[in-house]
Motif scaffolding. Sequence first.
Motif, short mmCIF file in Angstrom:
data_model
loop_
_atom_site.label_atom_id
_atom_site.label_comp_id
_atom_site.label_asym_id
_atom_site.label_seq_id
_atom_site.Cartn_x
_atom_site.Cartn_y
_atom_site.Cartn_z
N SER A 336 0.83 -1.20 0.00
CA SER A 336 0.00 0.00 0.00
C SER A 336 0.86 1.26 0.00
O SER A 336 0.61 2.21 -0.75
N VAL A 337 1.91 1.27 0.83
CA VAL A 337 2.81 2.43 0.88
C VAL A 337 3.57 2.57 -0.44
O VAL A 337 3.76 3.67 -0.96
N MET A 338 4.02 1.45 -1.00
CA MET A 338 4.69 1.49 -2.30
C MET A 338 3.78 2.10 -3.36
O MET A 338 4.20 2.98 -4.14
N ARG A 339 2.54 1.63 -3.40
CA ARG A 339 1.62 2.12 -4.43
C ARG A 339 1.43 3.63 -4.31
O ARG A 339 1.45 4.36 -5.31
N GLN A 340 1.25 4.13 -3.09
CA GLN A 340 1.08 5.57 -2.89
C GLN A 340 2.35 6.33 -3.25
O GLN A 340 2.28 7.42 -3.85
N ALA A 341 3.51 5.78 -2.88
CA ALA A 341 4.78 6.46 -3.18
C ALA A 341 5.03 6.48 -4.68
O ALA A 341 5.46 7.51 -5.23
N PHE A 342 4.79 5.36 -5.37
CA PHE A 342 4.99 5.31 -6.81
C PHE A 342 4.08 6.31 -7.52
O PHE A 342 4.49 7.01 -8.44
N THR A 343 2.83 6.37 -7.06
CA THR A 343 1.87 7.28 -7.68
C THR A 343 2.28 8.74 -7.44
O THR A 343 2.20 9.58 -8.35
N ALA A 344 2.74 9.05 -6.22
CA ALA A 344 3.13 10.42 -5.90
C ALA A 344 4.34 10.86 -6.70
O ALA A 344 4.45 12.03 -7.11
N ALA A 345 5.29 9.94 -6.95
CA ALA A 345 6.54 10.30 -7.63
C ALA A 345 6.48 10.13 -9.14
O ALA A 345 7.45 10.43 -9.83
N ARG A 346 5.35 9.68 -9.64
CA ARG A 346 5.26 9.36 -11.06
C ARG A 346 5.47 10.59 -11.95
O ARG A 346 6.06 10.48 -13.03
N ASP A 347 5.03 11.78 -11.49
CA ASP A 347 5.19 12.97 -12.33
C ASP A 347 6.31 13.87 -11.81
O ASP A 347 6.36 15.05 -12.13
N TRP A 348 7.20 13.30 -10.97
CA TRP A 348 8.39 14.05 -10.61
C TRP A 348 9.39 13.98 -11.76
O TRP A 348 9.17 13.27 -12.75
N ASP A 349 10.48 14.71 -11.63
CA ASP A 349 11.52 14.66 -12.66
C ASP A 349 11.91 13.21 -12.93
O ASP A 349 12.12 12.43 -11.99
N PRO A 350 11.98 12.77 -14.17
CA PRO A 350 12.23 11.36 -14.49
C PRO A 350 13.58 10.84 -14.01
O PRO A 350 13.80 9.63 -14.02
N ARG A 351 14.47 11.75 -13.59
CA ARG A 351 15.76 11.28 -13.09
C ARG A 351 15.70 10.89 -11.61
O ARG A 351 16.67 10.36 -11.08
#
Length: 537
Positions: A336-351
């Motif tokens: 659950s934490v992974m899913r939220q973290a991945f979703t939150a960082a998805r539109d951060w800088d791709p690097r």
Amino acid sequence: MTITPATAPPAKLDSEFLTGAVTGAALLLFVGTGGMVLWQVMQTIGSGTMVDRTLLVAMLLNIALILIGWFRYRAMTLALTALNDAGEQARHLARHDSLSGFLNRRSFAEDAAVLLAATQRRGKAIALLTIDIDHFKIVNDMHGHAIGDMLLQLIADTIKRAAPSSALVARLGADEFACAFAFDAAHSAPVDVVAERLISELSLPFRTGDIEIHTSASIGIARSDIDCASIDALLRTADIALHAAKSAGRNRYAWFDRAMERSIQARAELESGLRVAIPQHQIAPYFEQQVDLSSGRITGFEVLARWEHPTRGLIMPDTFIPVAEETGMIGELSLSVMRQAFTAARDWDPRLTLSVNVSPIQLRDAWLAQKIIKTLVETGFPASRLEIEITESALFDNLPLAQSIIGSLKNQGIALALDDFGTGYSSLAHLRALPFDRIKIDRSFVTSILDNPESAAIVNTIVRLGDSLNLPITAEGIEDSGVEARLRGIGCAKGQGYLYGRPLGVAQVRRLLAEKRLLAQHPEAARPASTVVRLAR
């Protein structure tokens, strides 16, 4: 199942009655015929006449019937004695454990209730000790149940010798025993003496055949005059104290107090709350900054799990993560934490990359790699931007399985970091056994680097080791500028800690990234950064 005292069956009673009737009739007939025969014998003396044959035969038949009846009576007496013995044995087995000879749980409760009533009339109290053999399952696993049963018999003999002669002793479960005895409520020291004697004698090695087994025991103690006034309540509170003794390190005893009960209730509330909080995403990611020590630039974030409780506010992970691990919810919580973290960082800088710190419990799951990859696919987060963090302690249980899981993740392009480096027993062996991409120095060394020469030497050694192996080093727990300067001076590349700010929620970190021009719409962001997702801190 209720066991009733053994009684003779109806057929046996009928047979006994018939035998008695026949024997009685034979005796009466013998008295009549015998008297007549005796009279004729006396008359024939000197006269030369013969005794009546019919009477003589009748008398002999009577004698035979009497003998048959006597032998039958004796056989039935022996059978009835055996039946009574069997009944006594059945009653004994119904009350006692067959292996140890101690009372079973039900009989112990009954007899202890009688003892409690008697002690209360005399103004005394009962001490109830529950005794659990530490790690007894290992004995059965290593030596078999036959040896385990022999050991339990030796343990029972030891408990019987160490307990007061008037004590009630019982076997409550596979390797759990109980002891109850009266004591003067104003002086509890004798109870401590008994508990200490039990701990001491149950810690001695036991020898059965050619096998020597070392054991220890944990004991919980409850007293009737303070804790509760019924045997069921005493057993419950003694079990709570036993759990406290085990949690404190085993091979010790603990008296029950109300704080233990409150702790049990609080834990139960946490467990039930977690079952609701995880699917409702109340366990949320919080982001702690990581920086480049030479420039001070933010290079990423470590994500810490926080429970945003609707009534209690923010709950820290050291409160709920152990409960999640004990109850088997840690896997669901982690994903659950992974899913939220991945979703939150998805539109951060791709690097920017994310790194997930997995629990040792999760590494026992052979499907862990597949679950992580599935979460990446469902959130659209690239595997090449993910880094898995593993603590050294997580590798001790099953290194081959850990290697298999990590191999599957590496095949997908996921990086691997060794967390809390230096706290394990075979750090170099782990570096060789698994393809790590980064080393993180444990905060216990970093926070004491200025005050403890040993910590400073360890940090220096780890940094040099990282350089020689071409493994980047990150230092955790930087809380003041002096520590930061020392780390920068020895060549540590990255660091994190409260010196750079407290962990931020998703909305807060997004605002920070926008200010630092590290969102995806700012392609001029200068350097790659990394984000670490950690469940516990």
